[in-house]
Enzyme design. Structure first.
Site, PDB file in Angstrom:
ATOM      1  N   SER A 141      44.406  28.522  37.921  1.00  0.00           N
ATOM      2  CA  SER A 141      43.140  28.901  37.282  1.00  0.00           C
ATOM      3  C   SER A 141      42.713  27.776  36.354  1.00  0.00           C
ATOM      4  O   SER A 141      43.564  27.124  35.724  1.00  0.00           O
ATOM      5  CB  SER A 141      43.341  30.187  36.466  1.00  0.00           C
ATOM      6  OG  SER A 141      42.276  30.347  35.551  1.00  0.00           O
ATOM      7  N   TYR A 154      48.530  34.940  30.965  1.00  0.00           N
ATOM      8  CA  TYR A 154      47.953  34.615  32.284  1.00  0.00           C
ATOM      9  C   TYR A 154      48.049  33.112  32.545  1.00  0.00           C
ATOM     10  O   TYR A 154      48.496  32.683  33.615  1.00  0.00           O
ATOM     11  CB  TYR A 154      46.496  35.074  32.308  1.00  0.00           C
ATOM     12  CG  TYR A 154      45.720  34.736  33.565  1.00  0.00           C
ATOM     13  CD1 TYR A 154      45.954  35.410  34.763  1.00  0.00           C
ATOM     14  CD2 TYR A 154      44.724  33.756  33.541  1.00  0.00           C
ATOM     15  CE1 TYR A 154      45.224  35.111  35.903  1.00  0.00           C
ATOM     16  CE2 TYR A 154      43.983  33.455  34.676  1.00  0.00           C
ATOM     17  CZ  TYR A 154      44.240  34.135  35.858  1.00  0.00           C
ATOM     18  OH  TYR A 154      43.517  33.837  36.990  1.00  0.00           O
TER      19      TYR A 154
HETATM   20  P1  NAP Z   1      40.508  40.501  42.615  1.00  0.00           P
HETATM   21  O1  NAP Z   1      39.091  40.606  43.026  1.00  0.00           O
HETATM   22  O2  NAP Z   1      41.024  41.361  41.513  1.00  0.00           O
HETATM   23  O3  NAP Z   1      41.420  40.693  43.924  1.00  0.00           O
HETATM   24  C1  NAP Z   1      42.815  40.606  43.772  1.00  0.00           C
HETATM   25  C2  NAP Z   1      43.491  40.774  45.107  1.00  0.00           C
HETATM   26  O4  NAP Z   1      44.912  40.611  44.891  1.00  0.00           O
HETATM   27  C3  NAP Z   1      43.267  42.141  45.713  1.00  0.00           C
HETATM   28  O5  NAP Z   1      43.121  42.016  47.105  1.00  0.00           O
HETATM   29  C4  NAP Z   1      44.583  42.866  45.380  1.00  0.00           C
HETATM   30  O6  NAP Z   1      44.926  43.825  46.381  1.00  0.00           O
HETATM   31  C5  NAP Z   1      45.571  41.730  45.446  1.00  0.00           C
HETATM   32  N1  NAP Z   1      46.814  42.012  44.731  1.00  0.00           N
HETATM   33  C6  NAP Z   1      46.976  42.325  43.421  1.00  0.00           C
HETATM   34  N2  NAP Z   1      48.275  42.541  43.175  1.00  0.00           N
HETATM   35  C7  NAP Z   1      48.951  42.363  44.327  1.00  0.00           C
HETATM   36  C8  NAP Z   1      50.319  42.446  44.709  1.00  0.00           C
HETATM   37  N3  NAP Z   1      51.267  42.748  43.821  1.00  0.00           N
HETATM   38  N4  NAP Z   1      50.650  42.195  46.014  1.00  0.00           N
HETATM   39  C9  NAP Z   1      49.694  41.884  46.918  1.00  0.00           C
HETATM   40  N5  NAP Z   1      48.379  41.796  46.616  1.00  0.00           N
HETATM   41  C10 NAP Z   1      48.021  42.040  45.335  1.00  0.00           C
HETATM   42  O7  NAP Z   1      40.855  38.989  42.165  1.00  0.00           O
HETATM   43  P2  NAP Z   1      40.148  37.605  42.563  1.00  0.00           P
HETATM   44  O8  NAP Z   1      39.171  37.262  41.520  1.00  0.00           O
HETATM   45  O9  NAP Z   1      39.739  37.618  43.983  1.00  0.00           O
HETATM   46  O10 NAP Z   1      41.389  36.614  42.351  1.00  0.00           O
HETATM   47  C11 NAP Z   1      42.088  35.982  43.405  1.00  0.00           C
HETATM   48  C12 NAP Z   1      42.938  34.866  42.807  1.00  0.00           C
HETATM   49  O11 NAP Z   1      42.102  33.909  42.163  1.00  0.00           O
HETATM   50  C13 NAP Z   1      43.943  35.335  41.755  1.00  0.00           C
HETATM   51  O12 NAP Z   1      45.170  34.639  41.922  1.00  0.00           O
HETATM   52  C14 NAP Z   1      43.294  34.938  40.441  1.00  0.00           C
HETATM   53  O13 NAP Z   1      44.221  34.728  39.410  1.00  0.00           O
HETATM   54  C15 NAP Z   1      42.610  33.658  40.862  1.00  0.00           C
HETATM   55  N6  NAP Z   1      41.487  33.293  39.992  1.00  0.00           N
HETATM   56  C16 NAP Z   1      40.405  34.092  39.888  1.00  0.00           C
HETATM   57  C17 NAP Z   1      39.365  33.721  39.041  1.00  0.00           C
HETATM   58  C18 NAP Z   1      38.138  34.588  38.843  1.00  0.00           C
HETATM   59  O14 NAP Z   1      37.376  34.320  37.916  1.00  0.00           O
HETATM   60  N7  NAP Z   1      37.914  35.609  39.665  1.00  0.00           N
HETATM   61  C19 NAP Z   1      39.438  32.523  38.314  1.00  0.00           C
HETATM   62  C20 NAP Z   1      40.573  31.715  38.465  1.00  0.00           C
HETATM   63  C21 NAP Z   1      41.594  32.102  39.307  1.00  0.00           C
HETATM   64  P3  NAP Z   1      44.933  45.424  46.104  1.00  0.00           P
HETATM   65  O15 NAP Z   1      43.555  45.817  45.683  1.00  0.00           O
HETATM   66  O16 NAP Z   1      45.332  45.953  47.423  1.00  0.00           O
HETATM   67  O17 NAP Z   1      45.964  45.645  45.018  1.00  0.00           O
END
Ligand code: NAP
Length: 246
Positions: A141, A154
């Site tokens: 991130s 985080y």
């Molecule tokens: P999101 O919309 O909350 O989606 C998270 C996904 O991860 C969901 O499909 C969830 O599945 C899955 N997940 C959570 N816990 C899990 C587990 N224990 N085992 C398997 N799957 C799991 O998040 P996102 O924004 O798409 O984030 C994706 C990645 O990008 C993350 O690593 C996050 O840290 C990184 N990131 C995001 C941002 C941002 O601003 N959005 C910025 C920097 C980095 P379920 O619903 O089935 O639990």
């Protein structure tokens, strides 16, 4: 492309958010995709139906990335149904914004279990199970560069992912497998939006010189590049994808 030639990808956390868009992107590039999820079974199966209707090969596999046994089964099922894995996208992650002093033991452990151990678990499997010539992309991130208050635990969990990425790239010497990480800035998904006021969201959107939030497609395009032959020479790198935020 015939089934024999089709490359196989695992995308962790692909039921929603960035992961779901990455799964669509890789499927549209002709990869067979294993859509991993932990809780959102309906979203995962809807995505499988959508991809199959578009003529792609996709399956959904429930597995908690924090659990080593689940992750072994994730690879077992993918191999049995789609074939040996070529591409691993370690996208699953959670974010709870809270000052360090207010973190419970449970929340600290959950954040590291999913973000850090989850990545470790899949990398350990990938070491012996990924095809030579494969591609691995982990998720850090841009908060690692910003050091924002409320994000300490985080950020620490993602800084560890950056270290795993850089060392693992070297440990895979001789296999022609690249290991990189993307480090997105704010992306308009539930993970980022949840719990923030409209003012806070707008303040984040104004931070990068490109003056907007990232969209999942912005990140999926970068993943498409990293798994493509165009990125053959990109290895062990952390690619910040954030509109110039940091
Ligand atoms: P999101 O919309 O909350 O989606 C998270 C996904 O991860 C969901 O499909 C969830 O599945 C899955 N997940 C959570 N816990 C899990 C587990 N224990 N085992 C398997 N799957 C799991 O998040 P996102 O924004 O798409 O984030 C994706 C990645 O990008 C993350 O690593 C996050 O840290 C990184 N990131 C995001 C941002 C941002 O601003 N959005 C910025 C920097 C980095 P379920 O619903 O089935 O639990």
């Amino acid at each position: 492309m015939t089934t024999e030639q089709r490359k196989v990808a695992i995308v962790t956390g692909a039921s929603r958010g960035i992961g779901a868009v990455i799964a669509r992107q890789l499927a549209s590039q002709g990869l067979a995709v294993a859509i991993n999820y932990a809780n959102s079974a309906d979203e995962a199966s809807r995505l499988v139906v959508e991809l199959r209707q578009a003529g792609h090969q996709a399956i959904a596999i429930k597995a908690d990335v924090a659990n080593g046994e689940d992750v072994r089964r994730l690879f077992d099922e993918t191999e049995a149904k789609l074939g040996k894995v070529d591409v691993l996208i370690n996208n699953a992650g959670i974010l709870k914004v809270l000052p360090l002093a207010q973190h419970s033991d449970e929340l600290f452990e959950q954040t590291f279990a999913i973000n850090t151990r989850g990545t470790f678990n899949t990398l350990r499997e990938a070491a012996t199970r990924l095809n030579d010539g494969g591609r691995i992309v982990n998720f850090s991130s841009s908060t690692v560069g910003l050091n924002l208050p409320g994000y300490a635990v985080y950020i620490a969990s993602k800084a560890a992912v950056e270290s795993l990425t850089q060392v693992f790239a070297k440990e895979l010497r001789g296999r022609n497998i690249t290991v990189n990480a993307v480090a997105p800035g704010p992306v308009a998904t539930e993970l980022f939006l949840q719990g923030k006021s409209e003012e806070q969201i707008q303040a984040f959107a104004k931070m990068p010189p490109l003056e907007r939030l990232g969209q999942p497609e912005d990140i999926a395009q970068v993943i498409a590049f990293l798994v493509s032959p165009a990125a053959d020479w990109v290895n062990g790198q952390i690619l910040r994808t954030n509109g110039g935020l940091v």
